[in-house]
Design a protein around this motif. Sequence first.
Motif, PDB file in Angstrom:
ATOM      1  N   ARG A  57      26.949  87.681  37.649  1.00  0.00           N
ATOM      2  CA  ARG A  57      26.898  87.068  36.317  1.00  0.00           C
ATOM      3  C   ARG A  57      27.002  88.087  35.174  1.00  0.00           C
ATOM      4  O   ARG A  57      27.758  87.847  34.223  1.00  0.00           O
ATOM      5  CB  ARG A  57      25.634  86.224  36.178  1.00  0.00           C
ATOM      6  CG  ARG A  57      25.601  85.435  34.886  1.00  0.00           C
ATOM      7  CD  ARG A  57      24.496  84.409  34.864  1.00  0.00           C
ATOM      8  NE  ARG A  57      24.756  83.424  35.900  1.00  0.00           N
ATOM      9  CZ  ARG A  57      23.802  82.893  36.671  1.00  0.00           C
ATOM     10  NH1 ARG A  57      22.548  83.243  36.514  1.00  0.00           N
ATOM     11  NH2 ARG A  57      24.115  82.003  37.594  1.00  0.00           N
ATOM     12  N   PRO A  58      26.286  89.233  35.208  1.00  0.00           N
ATOM     13  CA  PRO A  58      26.422  90.176  34.086  1.00  0.00           C
ATOM     14  C   PRO A  58      27.862  90.669  33.872  1.00  0.00           C
ATOM     15  O   PRO A  58      28.289  90.851  32.728  1.00  0.00           O
ATOM     16  CB  PRO A  58      25.487  91.325  34.470  1.00  0.00           C
ATOM     17  CG  PRO A  58      24.459  90.680  35.352  1.00  0.00           C
ATOM     18  CD  PRO A  58      25.230  89.641  36.134  1.00  0.00           C
ATOM     19  N   VAL A  59      28.610  90.850  34.948  1.00  0.00           N
ATOM     20  CA  VAL A  59      30.012  91.245  34.802  1.00  0.00           C
ATOM     21  C   VAL A  59      30.797  90.128  34.125  1.00  0.00           C
ATOM     22  O   VAL A  59      31.575  90.372  33.197  1.00  0.00           O
ATOM     23  CB  VAL A  59      30.640  91.619  36.161  1.00  0.00           C
ATOM     24  CG1 VAL A  59      32.159  91.697  36.070  1.00  0.00           C
ATOM     25  CG2 VAL A  59      30.075  92.938  36.671  1.00  0.00           C
ATOM     26  N   TYR A  60      30.576  88.899  34.545  1.00  0.00           N
ATOM     27  CA  TYR A  60      31.297  87.786  33.936  1.00  0.00           C
ATOM     28  C   TYR A  60      30.938  87.625  32.462  1.00  0.00           C
ATOM     29  O   TYR A  60      31.782  87.234  31.648  1.00  0.00           O
ATOM     30  CB  TYR A  60      31.058  86.494  34.732  1.00  0.00           C
ATOM     31  CG  TYR A  60      32.066  86.287  35.842  1.00  0.00           C
ATOM     32  CD1 TYR A  60      32.393  87.317  36.722  1.00  0.00           C
ATOM     33  CD2 TYR A  60      32.706  85.077  35.999  1.00  0.00           C
ATOM     34  CE1 TYR A  60      33.324  87.135  37.728  1.00  0.00           C
ATOM     35  CE2 TYR A  60      33.643  84.880  37.008  1.00  0.00           C
ATOM     36  CZ  TYR A  60      33.950  85.917  37.866  1.00  0.00           C
ATOM     37  OH  TYR A  60      34.880  85.724  38.854  1.00  0.00           O
ATOM     38  N   GLU A  61      29.701  87.908  32.104  1.00  0.00           N
ATOM     39  CA  GLU A  61      29.319  87.860  30.691  1.00  0.00           C
ATOM     40  C   GLU A  61      30.086  88.909  29.892  1.00  0.00           C
ATOM     41  O   GLU A  61      30.522  88.652  28.764  1.00  0.00           O
ATOM     42  CB  GLU A  61      27.810  88.040  30.554  1.00  0.00           C
ATOM     43  CG  GLU A  61      27.043  86.824  31.066  1.00  0.00           C
ATOM     44  CD  GLU A  61      25.551  87.056  31.231  1.00  0.00           C
ATOM     45  OE1 GLU A  61      25.094  88.227  31.178  1.00  0.00           O
ATOM     46  OE2 GLU A  61      24.832  86.055  31.437  1.00  0.00           O
ATOM     47  N   GLN A  62      30.287  90.095  30.465  1.00  0.00           N
ATOM     48  CA  GLN A  62      31.070  91.133  29.797  1.00  0.00           C
ATOM     49  C   GLN A  62      32.540  90.722  29.695  1.00  0.00           C
ATOM     50  O   GLN A  62      33.202  90.989  28.684  1.00  0.00           O
ATOM     51  CB  GLN A  62      30.938  92.460  30.551  1.00  0.00           C
ATOM     52  CG  GLN A  62      29.551  93.057  30.456  1.00  0.00           C
ATOM     53  CD  GLN A  62      29.405  94.280  31.333  1.00  0.00           C
ATOM     54  OE1 GLN A  62      29.502  94.208  32.550  1.00  0.00           O
ATOM     55  NE2 GLN A  62      29.170  95.427  30.701  1.00  0.00           N
ATOM     56  N   VAL A  63      33.065  90.075  30.728  1.00  0.00           N
ATOM     57  CA  VAL A  63      34.449  89.600  30.713  1.00  0.00           C
ATOM     58  C   VAL A  63      34.635  88.544  29.617  1.00  0.00           C
ATOM     59  O   VAL A  63      35.626  88.574  28.882  1.00  0.00           O
ATOM     60  CB  VAL A  63      34.846  89.063  32.102  1.00  0.00           C
ATOM     61  CG1 VAL A  63      36.177  88.310  32.051  1.00  0.00           C
ATOM     62  CG2 VAL A  63      34.917  90.207  33.118  1.00  0.00           C
ATOM     63  N   VAL A  64      33.672  87.633  29.497  1.00  0.00           N
ATOM     64  CA  VAL A  64      33.739  86.608  28.445  1.00  0.00           C
ATOM     65  C   VAL A  64      33.756  87.293  27.072  1.00  0.00           C
ATOM     66  O   VAL A  64      34.550  86.927  26.195  1.00  0.00           O
ATOM     67  CB  VAL A  64      32.570  85.621  28.554  1.00  0.00           C
ATOM     68  CG1 VAL A  64      32.477  84.737  27.318  1.00  0.00           C
ATOM     69  CG2 VAL A  64      32.721  84.762  29.803  1.00  0.00           C
ATOM     70  N   ALA A  65      32.912  88.277  26.881  1.00  0.00           N
ATOM     71  CA  ALA A  65      32.879  88.999  25.592  1.00  0.00           C
ATOM     72  C   ALA A  65      34.188  89.715  25.317  1.00  0.00           C
ATOM     73  O   ALA A  65      34.680  89.724  24.187  1.00  0.00           O
ATOM     74  CB  ALA A  65      31.706  89.979  25.581  1.00  0.00           C
ATOM     75  N   ALA A  66      34.781  90.310  26.359  1.00  0.00           N
ATOM     76  CA  ALA A  66      36.016  91.079  26.183  1.00  0.00           C
ATOM     77  C   ALA A  66      37.219  90.196  25.879  1.00  0.00           C
ATOM     78  O   ALA A  66      38.107  90.591  25.112  1.00  0.00           O
ATOM     79  CB  ALA A  66      36.291  91.919  27.431  1.00  0.00           C
ATOM     80  N   PHE A  67      37.274  89.008  26.479  1.00  0.00           N
ATOM     81  CA  PHE A  67      38.483  88.183  26.382  1.00  0.00           C
ATOM     82  C   PHE A  67      38.287  86.830  25.697  1.00  0.00           C
ATOM     83  O   PHE A  67      39.189  86.008  25.691  1.00  0.00           O
ATOM     84  CB  PHE A  67      39.070  87.961  27.774  1.00  0.00           C
ATOM     85  CG  PHE A  67      39.463  89.225  28.496  1.00  0.00           C
ATOM     86  CD1 PHE A  67      40.352  90.123  27.928  1.00  0.00           C
ATOM     87  CD2 PHE A  67      38.932  89.519  29.741  1.00  0.00           C
ATOM     88  CE1 PHE A  67      40.714  91.276  28.589  1.00  0.00           C
ATOM     89  CE2 PHE A  67      39.289  90.673  30.412  1.00  0.00           C
ATOM     90  CZ  PHE A  67      40.182  91.557  29.835  1.00  0.00           C
ATOM     91  N   GLY A  68      37.122  86.615  25.123  1.00  0.00           N
ATOM     92  CA  GLY A  68      36.830  85.319  24.515  1.00  0.00           C
ATOM     93  C   GLY A  68      37.812  84.892  23.439  1.00  0.00           C
ATOM     94  O   GLY A  68      38.066  83.703  23.253  1.00  0.00           O
ATOM     95  N   LYS A  69      38.414  85.853  22.743  1.00  0.00           N
ATOM     96  CA  LYS A  69      39.348  85.499  21.663  1.00  0.00           C
ATOM     97  C   LYS A  69      40.598  84.784  22.188  1.00  0.00           C
ATOM     98  O   LYS A  69      41.288  84.106  21.430  1.00  0.00           O
ATOM     99  CB  LYS A  69      39.742  86.733  20.861  1.00  0.00           C
ATOM    100  CG  LYS A  69      40.538  87.758  21.622  1.00  0.00           C
ATOM    101  CD  LYS A  69      40.820  88.952  20.738  1.00  0.00           C
ATOM    102  CE  LYS A  69      41.555  90.053  21.481  1.00  0.00           C
ATOM    103  NZ  LYS A  69      41.745  91.219  20.626  1.00  0.00           N
ATOM    104  N   TYR A  70      40.894  84.922  23.471  1.00  0.00           N
ATOM    105  CA  TYR A  70      42.077  84.250  24.040  1.00  0.00           C
ATOM    106  C   TYR A  70      41.767  82.823  24.502  1.00  0.00           C
ATOM    107  O   TYR A  70      42.666  82.106  24.917  1.00  0.00           O
ATOM    108  CB  TYR A  70      42.633  85.055  25.208  1.00  0.00           C
ATOM    109  CG  TYR A  70      43.073  86.432  24.804  1.00  0.00           C
ATOM    110  CD1 TYR A  70      44.236  86.618  24.055  1.00  0.00           C
ATOM    111  CD2 TYR A  70      42.314  87.555  25.131  1.00  0.00           C
ATOM    112  CE1 TYR A  70      44.633  87.887  23.654  1.00  0.00           C
ATOM    113  CE2 TYR A  70      42.710  88.826  24.743  1.00  0.00           C
ATOM    114  CZ  TYR A  70      43.862  88.979  23.995  1.00  0.00           C
ATOM    115  OH  TYR A  70      44.239  90.224  23.604  1.00  0.00           O
TER     116      TYR A  70
END
Length: 163
Positions: free
Chosen positions: A148-161
Motif C-alpha cells: 500500500r505505501p508504494v501505491y500511495e506514492q504512485v498515486v501522488a506521482a501520477f494523480g494529475k493524469y
Amino acid sequence: MPIYRRCAGVVLFNKDGRVFAGRRRDKNLREHVAPGHEWQMPQGGIDAGEDPCASAIRELYEETNVTSISFLAEAPEWYSYDLPDDIAQEAWRGQFGGQTQKWFAFRFEGEDSEINVDSPGGGHKPEFDDWRWEKLANMPGLIIPFKRPVYEQVVAAFGKYAS
C-alpha cells in the motif's frame, strides 16, 4: 537491510483517466492471505542489463497483451517495500526481502478488446484472471496491504493524469 529485487511497474490510463487493475490469479492470496486486496497494476522484474522503461513495456505486454500505448511519465524515484517474513521465504526462493520499483505511466491508445489477461503476450503464464478500469485513487485500498505505501506514492506521482 534486505536485498531488493528490481522491478518495473505500469500505471496504464484509459481515455477516461481510469487505470488498469488486474485481479491476481493466485486463489490462496485472494482467499487466505489478503481477501479483498487482490487487485494490482502490472509489474515485474527487470532483467539484467534491461532498461527499466523497456522492462515496464515488456511486463505490460506479458501480463495484459497491450502494445497500443503512449508514454506519459516516469516516477521521480524508486519506491520500495519489504515482504513479510513468511512470504519472503517463499518468494524468489528467499533471495530477496522485498522489491524496489520504478513506475511508469502510459496512455492506452487501443480498444478494450486488445486486453487479454487469459492469453497475454509472449506466451507467458497468466497472472490475472480478471481486469477492470479503476480510479487511480482507489488502488491503494485494493492492493495487498504491505504494498500500500508504494501505491500511495504512485498515486501522488501520477494523480494529475487521472482527470
